[in-house]
Design an enzyme around this catalytic site. Structure first.
Site, PDB file in Angstrom:
ATOM      1  N   ARG A  21      45.507  47.980  30.731  1.00 26.50           N
ATOM      2  CA  ARG A  21      45.324  47.881  32.043  1.00 26.50           C
ATOM      3  C   ARG A  21      46.869  47.944  31.822  1.00 26.50           C
ATOM      4  NH1 ARG A  21      41.620  44.052  35.416  1.00 26.50           N
ATOM      5  NH2 ARG A  21      39.996  45.282  34.345  1.00 26.50           N
ATOM      6  N   ARG A  81      46.942  38.132  38.576  1.00 26.47           N
ATOM      7  CA  ARG A  81      46.458  39.902  37.608  1.00 26.47           C
ATOM      8  C   ARG A  81      47.604  40.424  38.755  1.00 26.47           C
ATOM      9  NH1 ARG A  81      41.861  40.668  35.680  1.00 26.47           N
ATOM     10  NH2 ARG A  81      40.616  39.212  35.036  1.00 26.47           N
ATOM     11  N   CYS A 114      27.390  47.308  38.156  1.00 31.99           N
ATOM     12  CA  CYS A 114      26.907  45.783  38.014  1.00 31.99           C
ATOM     13  C   CYS A 114      27.351  44.552  38.945  1.00 31.99           C
ATOM     14  CB  CYS A 114      27.291  45.064  36.344  1.00 31.99           C
ATOM     15  SG  CYS A 114      29.209  43.770  36.416  1.00 31.99           S
ATOM     16  N   LYS A 158      40.431  34.137  36.203  1.00 28.55           N
ATOM     17  CA  LYS A 158      41.601  35.065  37.029  1.00 28.55           C
ATOM     18  C   LYS A 158      42.052  35.178  38.456  1.00 28.55           C
ATOM     19  CE  LYS A 158      38.421  38.081  36.522  1.00 28.55           C
ATOM     20  NZ  LYS A 158      37.697  39.215  36.638  1.00 28.55           N
ATOM     21  N   CYS A 199      33.417  45.001  41.288  1.00 28.55           N
ATOM     22  CA  CYS A 199      35.413  45.607  41.231  1.00 28.55           C
ATOM     23  C   CYS A 199      35.464  46.921  42.099  1.00 28.55           C
ATOM     24  CB  CYS A 199      34.672  46.126  39.514  1.00 28.55           C
ATOM     25  SG  CYS A 199      34.753  45.114  38.215  1.00 28.55           S
TER      26      CYS A 199
HETATM   27 FE1  SRM Z   1      36.971  44.187  37.502  1.00 33.63          FE
HETATM   28  C1  SRM Z   1      36.086  42.362  35.157  1.00 33.63           C
HETATM   29  C2  SRM Z   1      37.305  46.861  36.032  1.00 33.63           C
HETATM   30  C3  SRM Z   1      38.690  45.219  40.219  1.00 33.63           C
HETATM   31  C4  SRM Z   1      35.589  41.951  39.863  1.00 33.63           C
HETATM   32  N1  SRM Z   1      36.563  44.754  35.578  1.00 33.63           N
HETATM   33  C5  SRM Z   1      36.069  44.538  34.917  1.00 33.63           C
HETATM   34  C6  SRM Z   1      35.911  44.975  33.485  1.00 33.63           C
HETATM   35  C7  SRM Z   1      37.524  44.289  32.752  1.00 33.63           C
HETATM   36  C8  SRM Z   1      34.379  44.095  32.461  1.00 33.63           C
HETATM   37  C9  SRM Z   1      34.854  43.562  30.907  1.00 33.63           C
HETATM   38  O1  SRM Z   1      34.943  41.992  31.854  1.00 33.63           O
HETATM   39  O2  SRM Z   1      34.381  43.711  30.302  1.00 33.63           O
HETATM   40  C10 SRM Z   1      36.427  45.979  34.037  1.00 33.63           C
HETATM   41  C11 SRM Z   1      36.228  47.329  33.104  1.00 33.63           C
HETATM   42  C12 SRM Z   1      35.724  47.919  32.644  1.00 33.63           C
HETATM   43  C13 SRM Z   1      35.952  49.314  32.388  1.00 33.63           C
HETATM   44  O3  SRM Z   1      35.739  50.127  31.843  1.00 33.63           O
HETATM   45  O4  SRM Z   1      37.495  49.909  32.976  1.00 33.63           O
HETATM   46  C14 SRM Z   1      36.337  46.437  35.309  1.00 33.63           C
HETATM   47  N2  SRM Z   1      37.699  46.317  37.987  1.00 33.63           N
HETATM   48  C15 SRM Z   1      37.840  46.931  36.867  1.00 33.63           C
HETATM   49  C16 SRM Z   1      38.423  47.787  37.872  1.00 33.63           C
HETATM   50  C17 SRM Z   1      39.095  49.093  37.234  1.00 33.63           C
HETATM   51  C18 SRM Z   1      38.103  49.070  39.070  1.00 33.63           C
HETATM   52  C19 SRM Z   1      37.952  50.063  39.295  1.00 33.63           C
HETATM   53  O5  SRM Z   1      37.315  50.844  39.156  1.00 33.63           O
HETATM   54  O6  SRM Z   1      39.285  50.296  39.366  1.00 33.63           O
HETATM   55  C20 SRM Z   1      39.331  47.459  38.375  1.00 33.63           C
HETATM   56  C21 SRM Z   1      40.693  46.927  38.120  1.00 33.63           C
HETATM   57  C22 SRM Z   1      41.733  46.060  38.943  1.00 33.63           C
HETATM   58  C23 SRM Z   1      43.604  46.322  38.237  1.00 33.63           C
HETATM   59  O7  SRM Z   1      44.301  47.036  38.252  1.00 33.63           O
HETATM   60  O8  SRM Z   1      43.713  45.032  37.937  1.00 33.63           O
HETATM   61  C24 SRM Z   1      38.894  45.392  39.100  1.00 33.63           C
HETATM   62  N3  SRM Z   1      37.225  42.936  39.195  1.00 33.63           N
HETATM   63  C25 SRM Z   1      37.466  44.124  40.254  1.00 33.63           C
HETATM   64  C26 SRM Z   1      37.646  42.968  42.165  1.00 33.63           C
HETATM   65  C27 SRM Z   1      38.619  44.023  42.936  1.00 33.63           C
HETATM   66  C28 SRM Z   1      39.727  43.932  42.849  1.00 33.63           C
HETATM   67  O9  SRM Z   1      40.492  43.220  43.009  1.00 33.63           O
HETATM   68  O10 SRM Z   1      40.523  44.157  44.396  1.00 33.63           O
HETATM   69  C29 SRM Z   1      36.854  43.051  41.159  1.00 33.63           C
HETATM   70  C30 SRM Z   1      36.149  41.680  42.752  1.00 33.63           C
HETATM   71  C31 SRM Z   1      37.131  41.216  43.421  1.00 33.63           C
HETATM   72  C32 SRM Z   1      37.207  39.890  42.691  1.00 33.63           C
HETATM   73  O11 SRM Z   1      37.348  39.260  41.629  1.00 33.63           O
HETATM   74  O12 SRM Z   1      36.371  38.716  42.643  1.00 33.63           O
HETATM   75  C33 SRM Z   1      36.559  42.693  40.566  1.00 33.63           C
HETATM   76  N4  SRM Z   1      35.553  42.141  37.446  1.00 33.63           N
HETATM   77  C34 SRM Z   1      35.630  41.712  38.649  1.00 33.63           C
HETATM   78  C35 SRM Z   1      34.683  40.561  37.782  1.00 33.63           C
HETATM   79  C36 SRM Z   1      34.087  38.974  38.614  1.00 33.63           C
HETATM   80  C37 SRM Z   1      34.748  37.862  38.253  1.00 33.63           C
HETATM   81  C38 SRM Z   1      33.868  36.944  38.816  1.00 33.63           C
HETATM   82  O13 SRM Z   1      34.488  36.399  39.596  1.00 33.63           O
HETATM   83  O14 SRM Z   1      32.563  36.608  38.580  1.00 33.63           O
HETATM   84  C39 SRM Z   1      34.432  40.981  36.304  1.00 33.63           C
HETATM   85  C40 SRM Z   1      33.550  40.255  35.147  1.00 33.63           C
HETATM   86  C41 SRM Z   1      34.340  38.683  34.511  1.00 33.63           C
HETATM   87  O15 SRM Z   1      35.810  38.313  35.507  1.00 33.63           O
HETATM   88  O16 SRM Z   1      33.999  38.346  34.576  1.00 33.63           O
HETATM   89  C42 SRM Z   1      35.123  41.770  36.317  1.00 33.63           C
HETATM   90 FE1  SF4 Z   2      30.327  45.863  36.839  1.00 32.11          FE
HETATM   91 FE2  SF4 Z   2      33.438  45.803  37.183  1.00 32.11          FE
HETATM   92 FE3  SF4 Z   2      32.077  46.805  34.745  1.00 32.11          FE
HETATM   93 FE4  SF4 Z   2      31.613  48.389  37.161  1.00 32.11          FE
HETATM   94  S1  SF4 Z   2      33.684  48.010  36.060  1.00 32.11           S
HETATM   95  S2  SF4 Z   2      29.768  46.954  35.394  1.00 32.11           S
HETATM   96  S3  SF4 Z   2      31.266  46.467  38.568  1.00 32.11           S
HETATM   97  S4  SF4 Z   2      32.124  44.924  35.206  1.00 32.11           S
END
Ligand code: SRM
Ligand code: SF4
Length: 557
Positions: A72, A141, A472, A209, A476
């Site tokens: 990323r 981030r 899930c 994060k 995200c």
């Molecule tokens: Fe996310 C984890 C993708 C925005 C909440 N997110 C992940 C991971 C890295 C999975 C992992 O931990 O193994 C995903 C990678 C999937 C893949 O194959 O690409 C992933 N998150 C994404 C992206 C790519 C979704 C998208 O459709 O674009 C976004 C990347 C953003 C970036 O450029 O930095 C992304 N993730 C978000 C958001 C939205 C936001 O930030 O505006 C959230 C919800 C807001 C928040 O943070 O509360 C979000 N991602 C999570 C979480 C839950 C965190 C928590 O508080 O519990 C995880 C899981 C974790 O961190 O353990 C996670």
């Molecule tokens: Fe769950 Fe984020 Fe993975 Fe989507 S990209 S399945 S919301 S952790």
């Protein structure tokens, strides 16, 4: 000390951070080892701080495990030069799966990179003057900033502030440069790890994060209230006079664990722009010092704010930043959508909002955007938090040429997507995300087609409904503020949430705990039919659900 007095155990992540605060792990050694196709578990945790996740292709699991990396970028405010776009485009083709995935935080992800491609890819990103450092991990981030040039000249100041904050909160470890640019383990590794203390993050970084966004009302096109820290620009006569500070947003939750929940940030005061860095550092260090390091599911800043309260946050910010927060200024958000198609910018130039289906730039759209980037070196590429691309700073003359180029490649510049598709977002989920419980990016477009059919039958064809899906409950694609959200529970099964609004200022609520894919029409049609007949004039679907449907559901419990 009796057994019950023992302090709660820190998580394993805390132990490895304190042992190796440079975050180097043994990444360089594994990169150099041609016989290995993957990293150890601990290095997997360190890799996140460098912007990469170790994954495996879940479509191939039945025949064996194929390790692949997700990388990323860190792209503050989502702004890229055409040259940088070309570099990213090349890297996706050469090392990734030939797609660029625009993320919900104005960045780009590469998927499907094998271990040997990781170093050249990260090195080239750095050569292009962007980075991947701190794109993931327990740090601040990618910082979001309003991408749309249509509304106010003050956007430039807000974007500059976004850059300043991103720079000021970047971790200082030398290991990143050493591993990815020089290709070696950090010089004097053992000593460095004993002595290195990041000036802002200390030895153990943050408990989890940390996310920051800037927004300019009335447009909430980056869902500011879902961030740990939000700066709402207060503009008077086209000039930035300061920011309303909001703290404690976040969406991640786990199915069946009521202790985890989505939360919108509280607006806690106003300050002038000269205090920005002090306030940003104050909120970040409150998370550093008070976040729960014993339970990663309870470690986000939102739980500190929820449990300690707004007054605590105000006092801590005042004391740490050496200021007195003033009462928040009035501000209102009305929309969270991107402007698509050609539009005039406030400076008289043109910009094109380009719809990217599920954020995945591929095939003809990828080729065409590459050509635009090569031929128009003076424009700007801006990534939106709705997973779209804006081509900005376009002159009158270039507008026609860009339109011709895109149209020749069958990329539409007007009427690019139906209302429902344009207002939708999905996270990647399968096959790359290890946490996905159900399909998302590969599922939502088809489901929207099905919902569109129902809407057309019911005379709701002209209705915008914001629909988001995630594989899930982590959130995200920010499902918990959508009008309809599908949150994966198991293959082909989704929890359905209803009742978000148009401005991203209200959380939705669970409507059905689980709906099978085959039952979607049977479940959704009656609700949409009731909306069509019972709504007030001009009322949106999410507002009707909140006012009527969910009240009934609550009353029936
Ligand atoms: Fe996310 C984890 C993708 C925005 C909440 N997110 C992940 C991971 C890295 C999975 C992992 O931990 O193994 C995903 C990678 C999937 C893949 O194959 O690409 C992933 N998150 C994404 C992206 C790519 C979704 C998208 O459709 O674009 C976004 C990347 C953003 C970036 O450029 O930095 C992304 N993730 C978000 C958001 C939205 C936001 O930030 O505006 C959230 C919800 C807001 C928040 O943070 O509360 C979000 N991602 C999570 C979480 C839950 C965190 C928590 O508080 O519990 C995880 C899981 C974790 O961190 O353990 C996670
Ligand atoms: Fe769950 Fe984020 Fe993975 Fe989507 S990209 S399945 S919301 S952790």
């Amino acid at each position: 000390m009796t057994k019950t007095d023992a302090p709660p155990k820190l998580t394993h992540n805390e132990e490895i951070k304190v042992a190796i605060p440079t975050l180097a792990g043994t990444i360089a050694a594994t990169l150099a080892d041609e016989g290995s196709d993957h990293f150890s578990e601990d290095d997997g945790q360190f890799l996140k701080f460098h912007g990469s996740y170790q994954q495996d292709d879940r479509d191939l699991r039945k025949t064996g495990k194929k390790y692949i990396m997700m990388i990323r970028g860190r792209i503050p405010g989502g702004v890229m030069t055409p040259k940088q776009w070309c570099v990213f485009d090349d890297l996706a083709t050469r090392y990734g799966n030939d797609t660029l995935r625009i993320t919900t935080r104005q960045s780009i992800q590469f998927h499907g990179v094998v271990k040997s491609g990781l170093r050249p890819l990260v090195a080239k990103i750095n050569e292009s003057l962007l980075s991947t450092l701190a794109a993931c991990g327990d740090v601040n981030r990618n910082v979001l900033a309003p991408p749309t040039p249509a509304y106010t000249k003050a956007r430039e100041q807000v974007f500059a502030d976004c850059h300043q904050v991103a720079l000021a909160l970047a971790p200082q470890t030398k290991a990143y440069h050493s591993i990815w640019i020089d290709g070696v383990q950090l010089d004097n590794d053992a000593t460095e790890n004993k002595t290195f203390v990041d000036p802002l993050y200390g030895k153990t970084y943050l408990p989890r994060k940390f996310k920051i966004a800037f927004a300019i009302p009335p447009t909430n096109d980056l869902d500011i209230f879902t961030n740990c820290l939000g700066f709402i620009a207060i503009i008077e006569n086209d000039k930035l006079i300061g920011y309303n500070l909001c703290v404690g947003g976040g969406l991640g939750r786990s199915h069946g664990n009521e202790q985890t929940y989505p939360r919108l940030a509280d607006v806690i005061g106003f300050f002038t722009p000269d205090k920005l860095l002090g306030v940003a550092k104050a909120v970040l260090t409150i998370h550093r010092d008070f976040g729960d390091r014993t339970d990663r599911k309870h470690a986000r800043l939102k739980y500190v704010v929820a449990e300690r309260g707004v007054k605590f946050m105000q006092d801590e910010v005042d004391q740490r930043a050496g200021i007195t927060l003033a009462p928040a200024k009035p501000s209102t958000f009305t929309t969270m959508q991107d402007l698509l198609g050609w539009r005039k910018a406030v400076d008289g130039s043109w910009f094109l909002g380009l719809f990217v289906n599920m954020g995945r730039v591929k095939d003809a759209q990828k080729t065409a955007l590459r050509q635009v980037a090569e031929k128009f070196p003076n424009i700007e590429f801006r990534l939106t938090a709705n997973q779209n691309v804006i081509l900005a700073n376009v002159s009158d003359a270039d507008k026609a040429a860009i339109t011709a180029l895109l149209n020749a490649a069958a990329v539409k510049t007007e009427n690019q997507a139906s209302l429902l598709h344009a207002a939708s977002m999905a996270c990647p989920s399968l096959p790359t995300c290890g946490l996905g419980l159900a399909e998302s990016e590969r599922y939502l477009p088809g489901l929207i087609d099905r919902i569109e059919k129902i809407c057309a039958d019911l005379g709701l064809g002209g209705e915008e409904i914001i629909i988001r899906s995630t594989g899930c409950p982590n959130g995200c694609a920010r499902p918990y503020i959508a009008e309809i959200a599908f949150v994966g529970k198991a293959p082909g099964r989704y929890q359905v949430w209803l009742g978000g609004n148009a401005s991203g200022t209200r959380l939705n609520r669970v409507w059905k705990n689980v709906i099978k894919d085959s039952d979607m029409e049977t479940e959704l049609r009656p609700v949409l039919a009731r909306f069509a007949t019972e709504r007030n004039a001009g009322e949106r679907f999410g507002d009707w659900c909140d006012r009527v449907l969910l009240q009934e559901t609550t009353a029936a419990k």
